[in-house]
Design a protein around this motif. Sequence first.
Motif, PDB file in Angstrom:
ATOM      1  N   ILE A  22     123.464  28.617 -15.232  1.00 58.71           N
ATOM      2  CA  ILE A  22     122.450  28.583 -14.181  1.00 58.71           C
ATOM      3  C   ILE A  22     122.916  27.598 -12.874  1.00 58.71           C
ATOM      4  N   GLY A  23     123.464  26.538 -13.058  1.00 63.05           N
ATOM      5  CA  GLY A  23     123.933  25.902 -11.858  1.00 63.05           C
ATOM      6  C   GLY A  23     125.114  26.243 -11.470  1.00 63.05           C
ATOM      7  N   PHE A  24     125.529  27.523 -11.685  1.00 69.93           N
ATOM      8  CA  PHE A  24     126.947  28.048 -10.937  1.00 69.93           C
ATOM      9  C   PHE A  24     126.693  28.059  -9.411  1.00 69.93           C
ATOM     10  N   PRO A  25     125.508  27.818  -8.726  1.00 68.15           N
ATOM     11  CA  PRO A  25     125.625  28.138  -7.267  1.00 68.15           C
ATOM     12  C   PRO A  25     126.526  26.866  -6.742  1.00 68.15           C
ATOM     13  N   TRP A  26     127.001  25.945  -7.651  1.00 72.93           N
ATOM     14  CA  TRP A  26     128.298  25.115  -7.244  1.00 72.93           C
ATOM     15  C   TRP A  26     129.272  25.820  -6.460  1.00 72.93           C
ATOM     16  N   ASP A  27     129.408  27.222  -6.755  1.00 73.32           N
ATOM     17  CA  ASP A  27     130.494  28.108  -6.264  1.00 73.32           C
ATOM     18  C   ASP A  27     130.192  27.991  -4.686  1.00 73.32           C
ATOM     19  N   VAL A  28     129.045  27.845  -4.327  1.00 72.27           N
ATOM     20  CA  VAL A  28     128.713  27.939  -2.833  1.00 72.27           C
ATOM     21  C   VAL A  28     129.350  26.871  -2.258  1.00 72.27           C
ATOM     22  N   TRP A  29     129.494  25.882  -2.874  1.00 70.85           N
ATOM     23  CA  TRP A  29     130.097  24.342  -2.204  1.00 70.85           C
ATOM     24  C   TRP A  29     131.546  24.646  -2.308  1.00 70.85           C
ATOM     25  N   THR A  30     132.045  25.226  -3.464  1.00 69.44           N
ATOM     26  CA  THR A  30     133.670  25.040  -3.825  1.00 69.44           C
ATOM     27  C   THR A  30     134.441  26.156  -3.349  1.00 69.44           C
ATOM     28  N   TYR A  31     133.686  27.438  -3.437  1.00 70.72           N
ATOM     29  CA  TYR A  31     134.566  28.536  -2.987  1.00 70.72           C
ATOM     30  C   TYR A  31     135.549  28.581  -2.014  1.00 70.72           C
ATOM     31  N   PRO A  32     134.861  28.017  -0.497  1.00 68.56           N
ATOM     32  CA  PRO A  32     135.694  27.789   0.498  1.00 68.56           C
ATOM     33  C   PRO A  32     136.883  27.091   0.499  1.00 68.56           C
ATOM     34  N   ILE A  33     137.166  26.342  -0.673  1.00 68.82           N
ATOM     35  CA  ILE A  33     138.184  25.313  -0.962  1.00 68.82           C
ATOM     36  C   ILE A  33     139.171  26.310  -1.703  1.00 68.82           C
ATOM     37  N   SER A  34     140.296  26.965  -0.953  1.00 71.30           N
ATOM     38  CA  SER A  34     140.919  28.007  -1.570  1.00 71.30           C
ATOM     39  C   SER A  34     141.757  27.612  -2.763  1.00 71.30           C
TER      40      SER A  34
END
Length: 517
Positions: free
Chosen positions: A386-398
Amino acid sequence: MLAKRGLDWPDRQKFIAANFKEHIRAGVDPEITSFLDGGIVNNKPFSVVLNMVRERPAYRDVDRRLVFIEPDPERSSPPPGGDVPSFIRTLEGAIFEIPLRAPIYHELARVQQFNETTERMRTVLKAAYPELAGFVTTVTERVPSTEDASRTVELWRETANVLAAKEASYAYQVYARLKTFSIIDTLVGLICDLGEIDQASPVRARLADEILTWANRRGAIQPEGSLSLADGSQVQPWIDFLLHFDVEFRRRRLSFVMRGLNLLYSRLEKASFKEVKPGQIDDLKSRFQAPLGRLRRLQAGDFASVALRTRVVALTSRLSVAAYSKTGTTVTARKDLDREMDDVMAQIHQGLDLANIDRAVDAIVALSMADEMPKVLHHEVLIYYIGFPWDVWTYPISEWRAVEEHREIRVDRISPVDTALLRNGAHAARLKGAEFKHFAGFLSRSRREHDYLWGRLDAAERLIDIVSDAAAMEGALGNIDIRALKRDAFRAILDTEEHHLQDKDLIARMKSEVSKL
């Protein structure tokens, strides 16, 4: 050879058709083609191994090692000074000697970079853990549980996505657009593979333009300004696009859950985790592996039916004609192409069936909520799912997108110069087959037997070293006598090979050496 042995190979043509597609497409007959051992050129496929690391997440807590064999790592002696090499000698060095001694520095540096990235991710995740836990608590308190545990998980997941978009504010626009254009690139590559189009072909550029046109026509590109995932009851077109085609997001989410479960192994000794058994973590990981494997196969295009492949070939053939045509596209042709693009994309969506994968994963998460499962384990699963909105923070770091597991890779070499128990000094470590550009072993059975036997002995010693090092890092080595373990392995090898090798003097000498240990 088969005829001489009176054997048959009924699947011969099937094997050839499956394994030599490139040759057949190029009009080359595999049955009259010579194939050479890749070791003649280069026996260090580190890049392939490292690329496969992200494809092999572990079912259990692991010690990840890259083990490579380097039988003759010695450097050549420098040539005597004062002699200018001839043209022929220079050519010989360029063709035969320099490539054989190509360093693996860049590959090892890549491993080091991977480990540094992994360590940074682990550190950041540890620091962000309280925020993730608080975020999940907010979500679960906002949406009460229902009688259907899977439906509850689905509602929590959707609410988490909406809340993440709201909290990320303008940053969510960057995140969503990056994902969308990444998906479009993936679709271009997928259709090229299904249509057997070379990535450098002009057709690929035309296909990319058409898919982008289709995406704009469909409304897949996010509108400018701040984005919201909760604009009424109807799903927005750009969200619908992500729901239908974002395979990589699902894969990253499951990999994130795997990372969280991996981190639990090191916390089991804490009092708060005393009810959690390693087997329970292993079981959940193995269950998550099924949909994760399915997602990997989807990315490889394995889902494509014969009908879909036929439609894709027809589409790419049409684009191929258009790519080289100097005339413009008529209105009728434009409409026909749009309909064809819609049809192909609809079939891809149907083949991916990501909604079904979402439901399957929700059910696995719901399983962790069962009464017999420790509550702390259920809580941890929710934090990482459920806490995978972490992806919003880290995805831009290729550089973080390609690292699926928080596990560093340790490097070990199996080589004569790394073993110390049975031999000492560079001269004794020299392989007899190393002469004549490493072809001396082909000229003498005794040379081959010598190097073969030493290969077994050296490998045994180094593998025991590797396993012992891993055990020591886990505090599991205890009082094991490593020297005695190696001695027993040496004896077992010599006893076995005594019945097969012709050089009995070699066996006798080695048994004498082992007896002195």
